[in-house]
Motif scaffolding. Sequence first.
Motif, short mmCIF file in Angstrom:
data_model
loop_
_atom_site.label_atom_id
_atom_site.label_comp_id
_atom_site.label_asym_id
_atom_site.label_seq_id
_atom_site.Cartn_x
_atom_site.Cartn_y
_atom_site.Cartn_z
N MET A 85 0.76 -1.20 0.05
CA MET A 85 0.04 -0.04 0.00
C MET A 85 0.59 1.16 0.09
O MET A 85 1.93 1.30 0.41
CB MET A 85 -0.89 -0.21 1.02
CG MET A 85 -0.06 0.06 2.65
SD MET A 85 -1.25 -0.07 4.08
CE MET A 85 -2.34 1.39 3.62
N VAL A 87 0.40 6.02 0.24
CA VAL A 87 -0.48 7.04 0.21
C VAL A 87 0.20 8.21 -0.27
O VAL A 87 1.49 8.23 0.22
CB VAL A 87 -1.19 7.50 1.69
CG1 VAL A 87 -1.80 8.56 1.85
CG2 VAL A 87 -1.90 6.15 2.08
N GLY A 93 -0.33 10.76 7.05
CA GLY A 93 -0.64 11.20 8.42
C GLY A 93 -2.00 11.63 8.58
O GLY A 93 -2.08 12.37 9.52
N ARG A 94 -2.72 11.44 7.74
CA ARG A 94 -4.16 12.12 7.66
C ARG A 94 -5.34 11.03 7.64
O ARG A 94 -6.37 11.29 7.33
CB ARG A 94 -4.47 13.26 6.48
CG ARG A 94 -3.50 14.23 6.81
CD ARG A 94 -3.06 15.26 5.58
NE ARG A 94 -4.46 16.12 5.11
CZ ARG A 94 -4.12 16.93 4.33
NH1 ARG A 94 -3.16 16.88 3.41
NH2 ARG A 94 -5.29 17.57 3.81
N GLY A 95 -4.84 9.85 7.76
CA GLY A 95 -5.96 8.67 7.98
C GLY A 95 -6.22 7.98 6.92
O GLY A 95 -7.19 6.91 7.04
N GLY A 97 -4.37 5.92 5.26
CA GLY A 97 -3.61 4.60 5.40
C GLY A 97 -4.62 3.60 6.30
O GLY A 97 -5.02 2.58 6.00
N THR A 98 -5.11 4.26 7.33
CA THR A 98 -6.05 3.65 8.14
C THR A 98 -7.31 3.32 7.55
O THR A 98 -7.71 1.96 7.61
CB THR A 98 -6.43 4.49 9.30
OG1 THR A 98 -4.89 4.62 10.17
CG2 THR A 98 -7.41 3.72 10.29
N ASN A 125 10.78 1.84 8.79
CA ASN A 125 9.53 2.25 8.37
C ASN A 125 8.56 2.56 9.31
O ASN A 125 7.47 1.92 9.44
CB ASN A 125 8.91 1.83 7.18
CG ASN A 125 7.84 2.59 6.30
OD1 ASN A 125 7.49 3.52 6.76
ND2 ASN A 125 7.46 2.20 5.29
N LYS A 134 -1.12 -1.33 14.80
CA LYS A 134 -2.50 -1.02 15.47
C LYS A 134 -3.47 -1.96 14.78
O LYS A 134 -4.51 -2.10 15.32
CB LYS A 134 -2.63 0.45 14.70
CG LYS A 134 -3.87 1.05 15.14
CD LYS A 134 -3.85 2.65 14.92
CE LYS A 134 -4.49 3.05 13.26
NZ LYS A 134 -4.46 4.23 12.99
C1 LIG Z 1 2.90 3.88 5.56
C2 LIG Z 1 1.53 4.58 5.06
C3 LIG Z 1 0.61 3.96 4.02
C4 LIG Z 1 0.48 4.96 6.17
O1 LIG Z 1 -0.53 5.64 5.66
P1 LIG Z 1 -1.03 6.91 6.18
O2 LIG Z 1 -2.36 7.53 5.54
O3 LIG Z 1 0.07 7.91 6.48
O4 LIG Z 1 -1.46 6.47 7.69
P2 LIG Z 1 -2.67 7.23 8.89
O5 LIG Z 1 -2.67 8.46 8.79
O6 LIG Z 1 -3.93 6.41 8.86
O7 LIG Z 1 -1.83 6.69 10.05
C5 LIG Z 1 -2.00 5.33 10.69
C6 LIG Z 1 -1.01 5.39 11.58
O8 LIG Z 1 0.41 5.24 11.27
C7 LIG Z 1 1.22 5.85 12.10
N1 LIG Z 1 1.73 7.06 11.55
C8 LIG Z 1 1.42 7.96 10.65
N2 LIG Z 1 2.29 8.95 10.63
C9 LIG Z 1 3.13 8.60 11.16
C10 LIG Z 1 4.36 9.43 11.53
N3 LIG Z 1 4.86 10.28 10.59
N4 LIG Z 1 5.19 8.96 12.32
C11 LIG Z 1 4.93 7.73 13.02
N5 LIG Z 1 3.87 7.09 13.00
C12 LIG Z 1 2.88 7.53 11.95
C13 LIG Z 1 0.23 6.28 13.39
O9 LIG Z 1 0.42 5.00 14.28
C14 LIG Z 1 -1.13 6.22 12.88
O10 LIG Z 1 -2.01 5.94 13.57
P3 LIG Z 1 -2.87 6.68 14.79
O11 LIG Z 1 -2.81 8.25 14.00
O12 LIG Z 1 -3.92 5.96 15.19
O13 LIG Z 1 -1.71 6.84 15.78
C15 LIG Z 1 1.78 5.85 4.50
O14 LIG Z 1 2.67 6.74 5.43
C16 LIG Z 1 2.86 5.65 3.21
O15 LIG Z 1 2.26 5.50 2.08
N6 LIG Z 1 4.21 5.86 3.22
C17 LIG Z 1 5.12 5.53 2.17
C18 LIG Z 1 4.77 4.30 1.54
C19 LIG Z 1 5.19 3.05 2.30
O16 LIG Z 1 5.66 3.25 3.19
N7 LIG Z 1 4.14 2.03 2.11
C20 LIG Z 1 4.21 1.03 3.18
C21 LIG Z 1 4.98 -0.08 2.53
S1 LIG Z 1 5.14 -1.72 3.47
#
Ligand SMILES: CC(C)(COP(=O)(O)OP(=O)(O)OC[C@H]1O[C@@H](n2cnc3c(N)ncnc32)[C@H](O)[C@@H]1OP(=O)(O)O)[C@@H](O)C(=O)NCCC(=O)NCCS
Length: 166
Positions: A85, A87, A93-95, A97-98, A125, A134
Motif C-alpha cells: 500500500m 498514500v 498522516g491524515r488517516g 492508510g488507516t 519504516n 494498530k
Molecule cells: C505507511 C502509510 C501507508 C501509512 O498511511 P497514512 O495515511 O500515512 O497513515 P494514517 O494517517 O492512517 O496513520 C496510521 C498510523 O500510522 C502511524 N503514523 C502515521 N504517520 C506517522 C508518522 N509520521 N510517524 C509515526 N507514525 C505515524 C500512526 O500510528 C497512525 O495511527 P494513529 O494516528 O491512530 O496513531 C503511508 O505513510 C505511506 O504511504 N508511506 C510511504 C509508502 C509506504 O511506506 N508504504 C508501506 C509499505 S510496507
Amino acid sequence: MTIIIRHAEPSDYEAVRQVFAGPQVVWGTLQLPFPAAESWRKRLAEPAEGVFSLVACAESEVIGQLGLHTFPNRPRRRHVGQIGMAVRDDWQGRGAGTALLQAAIDLAEQWLNLSRLELEVYTDNEPAIRLYKKFGFRIEGTLVHFAFRDGQYEDAYLMARLRMPR
Ligand SMILES: CC(C)(COP(=O)(O)OP(=O)(O)OC[C@H]1O[C@@H](n2cnc3c(N)ncnc32)[C@H](O)[C@@H]1OP(=O)(O)O)[C@@H](O)C(=O)NCCC(=O)NCCS
C-alpha cells in the motif's frame, strides 16, 4: 475530510502513478522512481487473477492505493493475502492508510474468507510498522538485505495478521 474507499478503475492510472512517484512512497515500497503511466494503466486495466486493488479518495481525488494479492490457484495458500500500500506523500498522516487497511481487512476476512494477511515492511519504516501493529499485525522475522534502496541494501520485517491467532 472524508476519505472514501472504492475499487480502483482503469481510469485511475494517472492518479495512482502520481501516488507512486512521491519520494516517500518510493522509499517505503519496492517501486522504482519515475513510474511509467503505461505500466500502471496496464496493471489496473488487466489485473492479475486474484488481485484486488483499492483506492482512497478525498473529494473524489485518488490519494492512496492498496493491492491485496490472493492465491486462487494455489490450494494450500488459498487462506493467505499479501498486502502492499501507499498514500501520496502530501496526504500521509491524515488517516487514508488507516481507512485503506481497514477496508482491505474487512474484504479479506469477512468476504474472501482469508485467515492470514502478510506483508513486508522496511525495518526503519516506523509510520507503516505502527499502522500495521494498530491492526494486529505481528513481526514474524527479519528479511536481511531484503531490497536495494537508495544505494544500499535494507532489511525488512515479515509481518502477518492471523484472523484466528494460534
Ligand atoms: C505507511 C502509510 C501507508 C501509512 O498511511 P497514512 O495515511 O500515512 O497513515 P494514517 O494517517 O492512517 O496513520 C496510521 C498510523 O500510522 C502511524 N503514523 C502515521 N504517520 C506517522 C508518522 N509520521 N510517524 C509515526 N507514525 C505515524 C500512526 O500510528 C497512525 O495511527 P494513529 O494516528 O491512530 O496513531 C503511508 O505513510 C505511506 O504511504 N508511506 C510511504 C509508502 C509506504 O511506506 N508504504 C508501506 C509499505 S510496507
